[in-house]
Design a protein around this motif. Structure first.
Motif, short mmCIF file in Angstrom:
data_model
loop_
_atom_site.label_atom_id
_atom_site.label_comp_id
_atom_site.label_asym_id
_atom_site.label_seq_id
_atom_site.Cartn_x
_atom_site.Cartn_y
_atom_site.Cartn_z
N ARG A 66 0.85 -1.19 0.00
CA ARG A 66 0.00 0.00 0.00
C ARG A 66 0.89 1.23 0.00
NH1 ARG A 66 -2.23 3.06 4.04
NH2 ARG A 66 -1.62 1.57 5.63
N CYS A 112 -5.70 12.78 -1.46
CA CYS A 112 -4.65 11.78 -1.24
C CYS A 112 -5.31 10.43 -1.25
CB CYS A 112 -3.94 12.04 0.09
SG CYS A 112 -2.59 10.87 0.37
N ASN A 114 -5.02 6.22 -1.09
CA ASN A 114 -4.31 4.97 -0.85
C ASN A 114 -4.28 4.18 -2.14
OD1 ASN A 114 -3.46 4.59 1.89
ND2 ASN A 114 -5.61 4.45 2.52
N CYS A 163 0.70 13.89 2.04
CA CYS A 163 -0.61 13.26 1.88
C CYS A 163 -1.60 13.98 2.78
CB CYS A 163 -0.56 11.78 2.24
SG CYS A 163 -2.16 10.95 2.17
N ALA A 165 -5.00 14.34 3.75
CA ALA A 165 -6.31 13.72 3.59
C ALA A 165 -7.41 14.69 4.00
CB ALA A 165 -6.38 12.45 4.42
C1 LIG Z 1 -5.30 4.66 3.92
O1 LIG Z 1 -5.55 3.39 4.50
C2 LIG Z 1 -5.28 3.36 5.91
C3 LIG Z 1 -5.43 1.92 6.37
O2 LIG Z 1 -6.62 1.36 5.89
C4 LIG Z 1 -6.24 4.31 6.61
O3 LIG Z 1 -5.99 4.30 7.99
C5 LIG Z 1 -6.00 5.72 6.06
O4 LIG Z 1 -6.92 6.62 6.63
C6 LIG Z 1 -6.14 5.75 4.57
N1 LIG Z 1 -5.68 7.05 4.09
C7 LIG Z 1 -6.30 7.71 3.10
C8 LIG Z 1 -5.69 9.01 2.71
O5 LIG Z 1 -7.29 7.28 2.55
#
Ligand SMILES: *[C@@H]1O[C@H](CO)[C@@H](O)[C@H](O)[C@H]1NC(C)=O
Ligand SMILES: *[C@@H]1O[C@H](CO)[C@@H](O)[C@H](O)[C@H]1NC(C)=O
Length: 178
Positions: A66, A112, A114, A163, A165
């Protein structure tokens, strides 16, 4: 040295916010490797390359675990990401591998995502990523970005400055480090 780096970063953060009213589509991570696509007269279009000029080496991108892709732009514009092993793509159709499709930029102007690449790659493989933002009016902006696939681990939670979010301030990579 450190303080001049910090000043450069702060200046860039400030410049970024000052220009927010005219926000354009940018890739925050990975670092950019090309100028934006050539802007030309439509009648000359078939003679110019699809992607911009290479200004930096391909960026290592974690191919197995990831990982993330990070953008800034107009809230609501729909972002898509694709990949190709062709080093000289001639159109958006030359990127056969979808990474994700049509994810809206958040009200903060940031996005951002994943990412775990949904296709097979080889360690050390070179390729080009294509990122586009489509506005509700139909306008399209895009970037090409050269990558070298690697087994590195780059988790978004380890890179909060890259990143954003929520509404955290993104810290762009200063040009002089590219
Ligand atoms: C990415 O995935 C992680 C684990 O599932 C989560 O905690 C995180 O909030 C996610 N980040 C974004 C930017 O979506
Ligand atoms: C970010 O800021 C925008 C605009 O001020 C606001 O609408 C949105 O709710 C905020 N998002 C978060 C996650 O705080």
């Amino acid at each position: 040295m450190l303080s001049s780096l910090l000043n450069a970063l702060l200046l860039l953060v400030w410049a970024n916010q000052a220009s927010a009213a005219h926000a354009n589509f940018h890739v925050q991570f990975p670092w950019m490797t090309r100028t934006q696509y050539p802007k030309t007269q439509p009648e000359l279009q078939r003679f110019v390359p699809f992607c911009g000029d290479i200004i930096h080496n391909p960026q290592r991108y974690g191919r197995i675990y990831r990982n993330f892709l990070s953008f800034s732009g107009h809230p609501g514009d729909l972002v898509s990401a694709r990949y190709t092993r062709t080093r000289v793509p001639r159109s958006a159709e030359d990127f056969p591998h979808a990474i994700f499709d049509d994810v809206p930029i958040a009200p903060s102007g940031q996005l951002c995502v994943n990412v775990t690449l949904p296709f097979d790659t080889q360690e050390g493989e070179y390729g080009v990523m294509y990122f586009q933002a489509v506005a509700p009016t139909g306008g399209v902006q895009y970037w090409c970005l050269d990558v070298r696939m690697s087994d590195i681990i780059t988790l978004p939670e380890d890179h909060p400055a890259m990143c954003a979010a929520g509404n955290e301030t993104l810290i762009p990579m200063p040009d002089e480090y590219l």
